[in-house]
Design a protein around this motif. Structure first.
Motif, mmCIF file in Angstrom:
data_model
loop_
_atom_site.group_PDB
_atom_site.id
_atom_site.type_symbol
_atom_site.label_atom_id
_atom_site.label_comp_id
_atom_site.label_asym_id
_atom_site.label_seq_id
_atom_site.Cartn_x
_atom_site.Cartn_y
_atom_site.Cartn_z
ATOM 1 N N MET A 1 51.136 59.876 31.329
ATOM 2 C CA MET A 1 52.282 58.995 31.167
ATOM 3 C C MET A 1 52.208 58.279 29.829
ATOM 4 O O MET A 1 51.132 57.919 29.382
ATOM 5 N N THR A 2 53.363 58.030 29.276
ATOM 6 C CA THR A 2 53.428 57.274 28.033
ATOM 7 C C THR A 2 53.301 55.779 28.332
ATOM 8 O O THR A 2 53.429 55.345 29.485
ATOM 9 N N THR A 3 53.089 55.011 27.282
ATOM 10 C CA THR A 3 52.955 53.567 27.454
ATOM 11 C C THR A 3 54.184 52.945 28.127
ATOM 12 O O THR A 3 54.034 52.197 29.088
ATOM 13 N N PRO A 4 55.394 53.255 27.660
ATOM 14 C CA PRO A 4 56.555 52.663 28.339
ATOM 15 C C PRO A 4 56.645 53.066 29.820
ATOM 16 O O PRO A 4 57.025 52.248 30.664
ATOM 17 N N GLN A 5 56.283 54.295 30.122
ATOM 18 C CA GLN A 5 56.318 54.745 31.517
ATOM 19 C C GLN A 5 55.288 53.994 32.354
ATOM 20 O O GLN A 5 55.561 53.606 33.496
ATOM 21 N N ARG A 6 54.105 53.805 31.811
ATOM 22 C CA ARG A 6 53.061 53.083 32.543
ATOM 23 C C ARG A 6 53.471 51.628 32.790
ATOM 24 O O ARG A 6 53.295 51.102 33.882
ATOM 25 N N LEU A 7 54.030 50.997 31.782
ATOM 26 C CA LEU A 7 54.466 49.603 31.938
ATOM 27 C C LEU A 7 55.643 49.490 32.912
ATOM 28 O O LEU A 7 55.726 48.533 33.686
ATOM 29 N N GLU A 8 56.519 50.477 32.901
ATOM 30 C CA GLU A 8 57.629 50.489 33.857
ATOM 31 C C GLU A 8 57.112 50.692 35.280
ATOM 32 O O GLU A 8 57.625 50.095 36.234
ATOM 33 N N THR A 9 56.078 51.501 35.444
ATOM 34 C CA THR A 9 55.473 51.705 36.766
ATOM 35 C C THR A 9 54.841 50.411 37.262
ATOM 36 O O THR A 9 54.950 50.075 38.443
ATOM 37 N N VAL A 10 54.193 49.671 36.375
ATOM 38 C CA VAL A 10 53.629 48.366 36.744
ATOM 39 C C VAL A 10 54.753 47.443 37.205
ATOM 40 O O VAL A 10 54.637 46.779 38.245
ATOM 41 N N ALA B 1 47.068 40.927 33.350
ATOM 42 C CA ALA B 1 45.970 41.654 33.986
ATOM 43 C C ALA B 1 45.144 40.710 34.852
ATOM 44 O O ALA B 1 44.777 41.041 35.982
ATOM 45 N N PHE B 2 44.882 39.510 34.341
ATOM 46 C CA PHE B 2 44.121 38.527 35.107
ATOM 47 C C PHE B 2 44.858 38.135 36.390
ATOM 48 O O PHE B 2 44.261 38.038 37.457
ATOM 49 N N SER B 3 46.170 37.913 36.293
ATOM 50 C CA SER B 3 46.970 37.548 37.467
ATOM 51 C C SER B 3 46.886 38.626 38.538
ATOM 52 O O SER B 3 46.748 38.328 39.729
ATOM 53 N N PHE B 4 47.001 39.885 38.123
ATOM 54 C CA PHE B 4 46.927 40.983 39.079
ATOM 55 C C PHE B 4 45.538 41.070 39.720
ATOM 56 O O PHE B 4 45.417 41.348 40.916
ATOM 57 N N LYS B 5 44.493 40.826 38.927
ATOM 58 C CA LYS B 5 43.136 40.849 39.497
ATOM 59 C C LYS B 5 42.975 39.764 40.558
ATOM 60 O O LYS B 5 42.440 40.007 41.641
ATOM 61 N N GLY C 1 46.953 48.311 44.495
ATOM 62 C CA GLY C 1 48.050 48.319 43.520
ATOM 63 C C GLY C 1 47.876 47.248 42.466
ATOM 64 O O GLY C 1 48.123 47.478 41.282
ATOM 65 N N SER C 2 47.409 46.086 42.880
ATOM 66 C CA SER C 2 47.171 44.990 41.927
ATOM 67 C C SER C 2 46.058 45.347 40.955
ATOM 68 O O SER C 2 46.171 45.099 39.751
ATOM 69 N N PHE C 3 44.988 45.934 41.465
ATOM 70 C CA PHE C 3 43.882 46.332 40.582
ATOM 71 C C PHE C 3 44.330 47.428 39.613
ATOM 72 O O PHE C 3 43.939 47.423 38.441
ATOM 73 N N TRP C 4 45.169 48.349 40.082
ATOM 74 C CA TRP C 4 45.667 49.412 39.196
ATOM 75 C C TRP C 4 46.542 48.801 38.100
ATOM 76 O O TRP C 4 46.404 49.153 36.927
ATOM 77 N N CYS C 5 47.425 47.876 38.476
ATOM 78 C CA CYS C 5 48.285 47.220 37.489
ATOM 79 C C CYS C 5 47.447 46.465 36.458
ATOM 80 O O CYS C 5 47.733 46.520 35.257
ATOM 81 N N ALA C 6 46.397 45.773 36.921
ATOM 82 C CA ALA C 6 45.517 45.050 35.997
ATOM 83 C C ALA C 6 44.858 46.014 35.023
ATOM 84 O O ALA C 6 44.786 45.742 33.818
ATOM 85 N N LYS C 7 44.407 47.146 35.529
ATOM 86 C CA LYS C 7 43.761 48.148 34.675
ATOM 87 C C LYS C 7 44.729 48.666 33.618
ATOM 88 O O LYS C 7 44.380 48.761 32.438
ATOM 89 N N VAL C 8 45.948 48.993 34.016
ATOM 90 C CA VAL C 8 46.951 49.492 33.071
ATOM 91 C C VAL C 8 47.253 48.442 32.006
ATOM 92 O O VAL C 8 47.279 48.754 30.810
ATOM 93 N N LEU C 9 47.460 47.198 32.415
ATOM 94 C CA LEU C 9 47.772 46.153 31.441
ATOM 95 C C LEU C 9 46.616 45.897 30.485
ATOM 96 O O LEU C 9 46.835 45.661 29.289
ATOM 97 N N GLU C 10 45.388 45.961 30.989
ATOM 98 C CA GLU C 10 44.225 45.797 30.099
ATOM 99 C C GLU C 10 44.135 46.950 29.101
ATOM 100 O O GLU C 10 43.869 46.732 27.914
ATOM 101 N N GLU C 11 44.348 48.166 29.566
ATOM 102 C CA GLU C 11 44.306 49.319 28.666
ATOM 103 C C GLU C 11 45.385 49.219 27.597
ATOM 104 O O GLU C 11 45.124 49.517 26.423
#
Length: 142
Positions: free
Chosen positions: A1-10, A77-81, A125-135
């Motif tokens: 997935m591209t960056t915009p796609q990953r952020l949209e998934t979050v 990312a911190f909020s999601f964690k 899902g929250s941990f995955w979102c945190a990981k994506v935002l950190e990356e």
């Protein structure tokens, strides 16, 4: 997935979690009688009274607040964690305490496993979102 796609998934996952919180909590607020009759064992449904329904409404009001905050806040990312970690007491303290495993067994019926699945989904899902935002944040600093 591209960056915009990953952020949209979050964003979509956050919106889905917020909608689930708001929808189920609205059910508790507006129709606590059906929540009690569907969620508790017959022994406890028979003991339900107006105080029981008040507590279910209070539970719904708190969950509604959580859903609104989740749906309208700028989550980091911190909020999601933190949100993911906050699911642990629900899973351990609530789902297992009142199921067939813990000392509170016999109060909640077998539908409790749906709550366990939902809470696990919120946590993972929250941990995955945190990981994506950190990356994505690390990519932006390069």
């Amino acid at each position: 997935m591209t960056t915009p796609q990953r952020l949209e998934t979050v964003r979509r996952l956050r919106t889905a979690m917020a909608a689930a919180y708001c929808g189920l909590s609205a059910w508790c607020l507006l129709h606590p009688y059906s929540v009690v009759s569907l969620g508790f064992t017959p022994k406890y449904v028979a003991m339900a009274n107006e105080t029981t329904y008040l507590f279910v409404r209070c539970w719904g009001a708190q969950a509604m607040t959580c859903g609104v905050v989740l749906g309208t806040s700028q989550m980091t990312a911190f909020s999601f964690k933190v949100f993911g970690l906050a699911m642990i007491p629900y899973i351990v303290g609530f789902n297992f305490w009142f199921s067939d495993i813990g000392p509170g067994r016999g109060m909640i019926n077998s539908w409790m496993w749906l709550d366990f699945i939902g809470n696990t989904f919120f946590m993972l899902g929250s941990f995955w979102c945190a990981k994506v935002l950190e990356e994505e944040r690390k990519k932006g600093k390069r």
